[in-house]
Motif scaffolding. Structure first.
Motif, PDB file in Angstrom:
ATOM      1  N   ASN A  88       9.258 -23.202   0.167  1.00 45.91           N
ATOM      2  CA  ASN A  88       9.777 -21.828   0.122  1.00 45.91           C
ATOM      3  C   ASN A  88       8.568 -20.893   0.108  1.00 45.91           C
ATOM      4  OD1 ASN A  88      12.476 -22.826  -0.257  1.00 45.91           O
ATOM      5  ND2 ASN A  88      12.005 -23.107  -2.430  1.00 45.91           N
ATOM      6  N   VAL A  89       8.551 -19.911   0.985  1.00 41.20           N
ATOM      7  CA  VAL A  89       7.402 -19.010   1.084  1.00 41.20           C
ATOM      8  C   VAL A  89       7.816 -17.617   0.613  1.00 41.20           C
ATOM      9  CG1 VAL A  89       5.629 -18.058   2.595  1.00 41.20           C
ATOM     10  CG2 VAL A  89       6.563 -20.337   3.059  1.00 41.20           C
ATOM     11  N   TYR A  90       7.083 -17.128  -0.409  1.00 44.80           N
ATOM     12  CA  TYR A  90       7.401 -15.808  -0.981  1.00 44.80           C
ATOM     13  C   TYR A  90       6.147 -14.928  -0.960  1.00 44.80           C
ATOM     14  CZ  TYR A  90      11.473 -18.332  -2.761  1.00 44.80           C
ATOM     15  OH  TYR A  90      12.626 -19.099  -2.867  1.00 44.80           O
ATOM     16  N   ASN A  91       6.369 -13.658  -0.641  1.00 46.05           N
ATOM     17  CA  ASN A  91       5.276 -12.685  -0.563  1.00 46.05           C
ATOM     18  C   ASN A  91       5.238 -11.849  -1.841  1.00 46.05           C
ATOM     19  OD1 ASN A  91       3.311 -10.891   0.179  1.00 46.05           O
ATOM     20  ND2 ASN A  91       4.512  -9.881   1.789  1.00 46.05           N
ATOM     21  N   ALA A  92       4.110 -11.963  -2.586  1.00 44.12           N
ATOM     22  CA  ALA A  92       3.969 -11.183  -3.822  1.00 44.12           C
ATOM     23  C   ALA A  92       2.998 -10.026  -3.635  1.00 44.12           C
ATOM     24  CB  ALA A  92       3.492 -12.091  -4.958  1.00 44.12           C
ATOM     25  N   THR A  93       2.710  -9.673  -2.381  1.00 43.68           N
ATOM     26  CA  THR A  93       1.767  -8.583  -2.103  1.00 43.68           C
ATOM     27  C   THR A  93       2.499  -7.389  -1.505  1.00 43.68           C
ATOM     28  OG1 THR A  93       1.255  -9.077   0.214  1.00 43.68           O
ATOM     29  CG2 THR A  93       0.163 -10.429  -1.464  1.00 43.68           C
ATOM     30  N   PRO A  94       1.846  -6.214  -1.458  1.00 39.81           N
ATOM     31  CA  PRO A  94       2.470  -5.041  -0.839  1.00 39.81           C
ATOM     32  C   PRO A  94       2.499  -5.135   0.686  1.00 39.81           C
ATOM     33  CG  PRO A  94       0.757  -4.396  -2.431  1.00 39.81           C
ATOM     34  CD  PRO A  94       0.590  -5.854  -2.160  1.00 39.81           C
ATOM     35  N   ARG A  95       1.796  -6.071   1.269  1.00 39.40           N
ATOM     36  CA  ARG A  95       1.738  -6.191   2.727  1.00 39.40           C
ATOM     37  C   ARG A  95       3.003  -6.873   3.247  1.00 39.40           C
ATOM     38  NH1 ARG A  95      -3.651  -9.459   3.343  1.00 39.40           N
ATOM     39  NH2 ARG A  95      -3.013 -10.188   1.276  1.00 39.40           N
ATOM     40  N   SER A  96       3.594  -6.293   4.216  1.00 39.66           N
ATOM     41  CA  SER A  96       4.843  -6.839   4.752  1.00 39.66           C
ATOM     42  C   SER A  96       4.566  -7.868   5.841  1.00 39.66           C
ATOM     43  CB  SER A  96       5.703  -5.700   5.332  1.00 39.66           C
ATOM     44  OG  SER A  96       5.016  -5.069   6.403  1.00 39.66           O
ATOM     45  N   GLN A 122       9.002 -11.627 -11.399  1.00 41.43           N
ATOM     46  CA  GLN A 122       8.088 -12.393 -12.253  1.00 41.43           C
ATOM     47  C   GLN A 122       6.697 -12.497 -11.622  1.00 41.43           C
ATOM     48  OE1 GLN A 122       9.381 -16.404 -12.975  1.00 41.43           O
ATOM     49  NE2 GLN A 122       7.557 -16.952 -14.157  1.00 41.43           N
ATOM     50  N   PHE A 123       6.652 -12.515 -10.270  1.00 43.20           N
ATOM     51  CA  PHE A 123       5.382 -12.694  -9.572  1.00 43.20           C
ATOM     52  C   PHE A 123       5.003 -11.503  -8.692  1.00 43.20           C
ATOM     53  CE2 PHE A 123       7.086 -17.019 -10.166  1.00 43.20           C
ATOM     54  CZ  PHE A 123       6.041 -17.589 -10.900  1.00 43.20           C
ATOM     55  N   ASP A 124       5.921 -10.630  -8.359  1.00 41.05           N
ATOM     56  CA  ASP A 124       5.664  -9.537  -7.422  1.00 41.05           C
ATOM     57  C   ASP A 124       4.479  -8.680  -7.883  1.00 41.05           C
ATOM     58  OD1 ASP A 124       6.037  -7.986  -5.161  1.00 41.05           O
ATOM     59  OD2 ASP A 124       7.407  -6.614  -6.195  1.00 41.05           O
ATOM     60  N   LYS A 125       3.446  -8.621  -7.034  1.00 40.66           N
ATOM     61  CA  LYS A 125       2.222  -7.845  -7.289  1.00 40.66           C
ATOM     62  C   LYS A 125       1.502  -8.287  -8.566  1.00 40.66           C
ATOM     63  CE  LYS A 125       4.071  -3.754  -4.974  1.00 40.66           C
ATOM     64  NZ  LYS A 125       5.384  -4.349  -4.660  1.00 40.66           N
ATOM     65  N   LYS A 126       1.722  -9.523  -8.972  1.00 37.48           N
ATOM     66  CA  LYS A 126       1.078 -10.037 -10.187  1.00 37.48           C
ATOM     67  C   LYS A 126       0.213 -11.277  -9.921  1.00 37.48           C
ATOM     68  CE  LYS A 126       4.927  -8.435 -13.039  1.00 37.48           C
ATOM     69  NZ  LYS A 126       6.049  -8.836 -13.916  1.00 37.48           N
ATOM     70  N   VAL A 127       0.137 -11.699  -8.669  1.00 36.35           N
ATOM     71  CA  VAL A 127      -0.667 -12.873  -8.315  1.00 36.35           C
ATOM     72  C   VAL A 127      -1.988 -12.385  -7.727  1.00 36.35           C
ATOM     73  CG1 VAL A 127      -0.762 -14.988  -6.943  1.00 36.35           C
ATOM     74  CG2 VAL A 127       1.427 -14.192  -7.862  1.00 36.35           C
ATOM     75  N   LYS A 128      -3.055 -12.519  -8.491  1.00 38.52           N
ATOM     76  CA  LYS A 128      -4.341 -11.954  -8.087  1.00 38.52           C
ATOM     77  C   LYS A 128      -5.118 -12.845  -7.114  1.00 38.52           C
ATOM     78  CE  LYS A 128      -3.618  -8.514 -10.835  1.00 38.52           C
ATOM     79  NZ  LYS A 128      -3.255  -7.185 -10.252  1.00 38.52           N
ATOM     80  N   GLY A 129      -4.888 -14.144  -7.155  1.00 35.90           N
ATOM     81  CA  GLY A 129      -5.635 -15.055  -6.285  1.00 35.90           C
ATOM     82  C   GLY A 129      -5.028 -15.169  -4.915  1.00 35.90           C
ATOM     83  N   THR A 130      -5.389 -16.244  -4.205  1.00 38.09           N
ATOM     84  CA  THR A 130      -4.845 -16.447  -2.866  1.00 38.09           C
ATOM     85  C   THR A 130      -3.365 -16.796  -2.906  1.00 38.09           C
ATOM     86  OG1 THR A 130      -5.495 -18.777  -2.919  1.00 38.09           O
ATOM     87  CG2 THR A 130      -7.055 -17.227  -1.946  1.00 38.09           C
ATOM     88  N   GLY A 131      -2.926 -17.419  -3.989  1.00 36.73           N
ATOM     89  CA  GLY A 131      -1.521 -17.767  -4.097  1.00 36.73           C
ATOM     90  C   GLY A 131      -1.259 -18.744  -5.223  1.00 36.73           C
ATOM     91  N   ILE A 132       0.018 -18.995  -5.459  1.00 35.94           N
ATOM     92  CA  ILE A 132       0.453 -19.962  -6.468  1.00 35.94           C
ATOM     93  C   ILE A 132       1.350 -20.981  -5.785  1.00 35.94           C
ATOM     94  CG2 ILE A 132       1.837 -20.307  -8.554  1.00 35.94           C
ATOM     95  CD1 ILE A 132       1.023 -17.549  -9.486  1.00 35.94           C
ATOM     96  N   LEU A 133       1.102 -22.246  -6.068  1.00 30.62           N
ATOM     97  CA  LEU A 133       1.958 -23.323  -5.587  1.00 30.62           C
ATOM     98  C   LEU A 133       2.779 -23.783  -6.783  1.00 30.62           C
ATOM     99  CD1 LEU A 133      -0.673 -25.305  -3.482  1.00 30.62           C
ATOM    100  CD2 LEU A 133       0.686 -23.302  -2.826  1.00 30.62           C
TER     101      LEU A 133
END
Length: 207
Positions: A88-96, A122-133
């Motif tokens: 499942n791929v989720y975007n937590a950044t402001p970039r669409s 829970q994760f939206d705009k809160k993941v500072k690194g490249t991503g979370i698996l």
């Protein structure tokens, strides 16, 4: 003899030089030391020419006679193939558009794609690194390492209460792109390759 001093009686004092006892003692000590050294040297020679070398001679055959370890290649069966993993791929950044483009690339690389969209609060705009698996506890040593080959530096997490086998890739603000395919394929080949050789003893008769 005349004069004032006379010697009487039939015993006369002996006029003899004193014995050199110190020199005699020194000679005795030196003789004992020489005999001791000579005896020790003789024992060493006897040990060499008779039985002393037996232990060293026996060490070689014993070492050769020990069980030899030969590699017994075993494949890492615990690691699934990309086609067996649903992501499942989720975007937590402001970039669409990041979730869709990333999911499309993962699909090209052989992964199954599940949900695609924006990350939860829970994760939206809160993941500072490249991503979370993120995945169930069982995915820690199975699906997550495989998915990690596609996104270098991603953090791995598990949820004990999570059901199913699907895993999430939550894109963080430091995300630029997935790991280059050539590098990802190399990492995946290393991960899926033979495990560490298992020690197997080859029998050998010992005398």
């Amino acid at each position: 003899m005349g004069g004032q001093y006379r010697i009487t009686g039939d015993k006369y004092p002996r006029m003899r030089r004193p014995r050199r006892r110190g020199r005699l003692v020194l000679m005795v000590v030196a003789s004992v030391a020489v005999l001791g050294v000579g005896g020790w040297g003789t024992l060493q020679l006897i040990d060499v020419f008779t039985g002393g070398g037996k232990q060293a001679a026996a060490a070689g055959p014993k070492a050769d006679c020990a069980s030899k370890v030969s590699p017994s290649p075993t494949t890492n069966a615990a690691v699934p193939k990309p086609a067996q993993i649903t992501v499942n791929v989720y975007n937590a950044t402001p970039r669409s558009g990041l979730a869709k483009s990333t999911a499309d690339e993962l699909k090209k690389r052989g992964f199954k794609i599940g949900d695609v969209g924006n990350a939860s609060t829970q994760f939206d705009k809160k993941v500072k690194g490249t991503g979370i698996l993120l995945g169930p506890a069982a995915s820690l040593d199975t699906s997550l390492p495989v998915l990690a080959t596609q996104l270098t530096g991603a953090e791995r997490r598990t949820e004990a209460t999570r059901k199913g086998t699907a895993v999430d890739l939550i894109i963080g603000t430091a995300f630029k792109d997935l790991t280059a395919k050539a590098a990802a394929d190399k990492a995946l080949a290393t991960l899926s390759g033979p495990a560490a050789p298992a020690a197997s003893a080859s029998p050998k008769a010992c005398s």
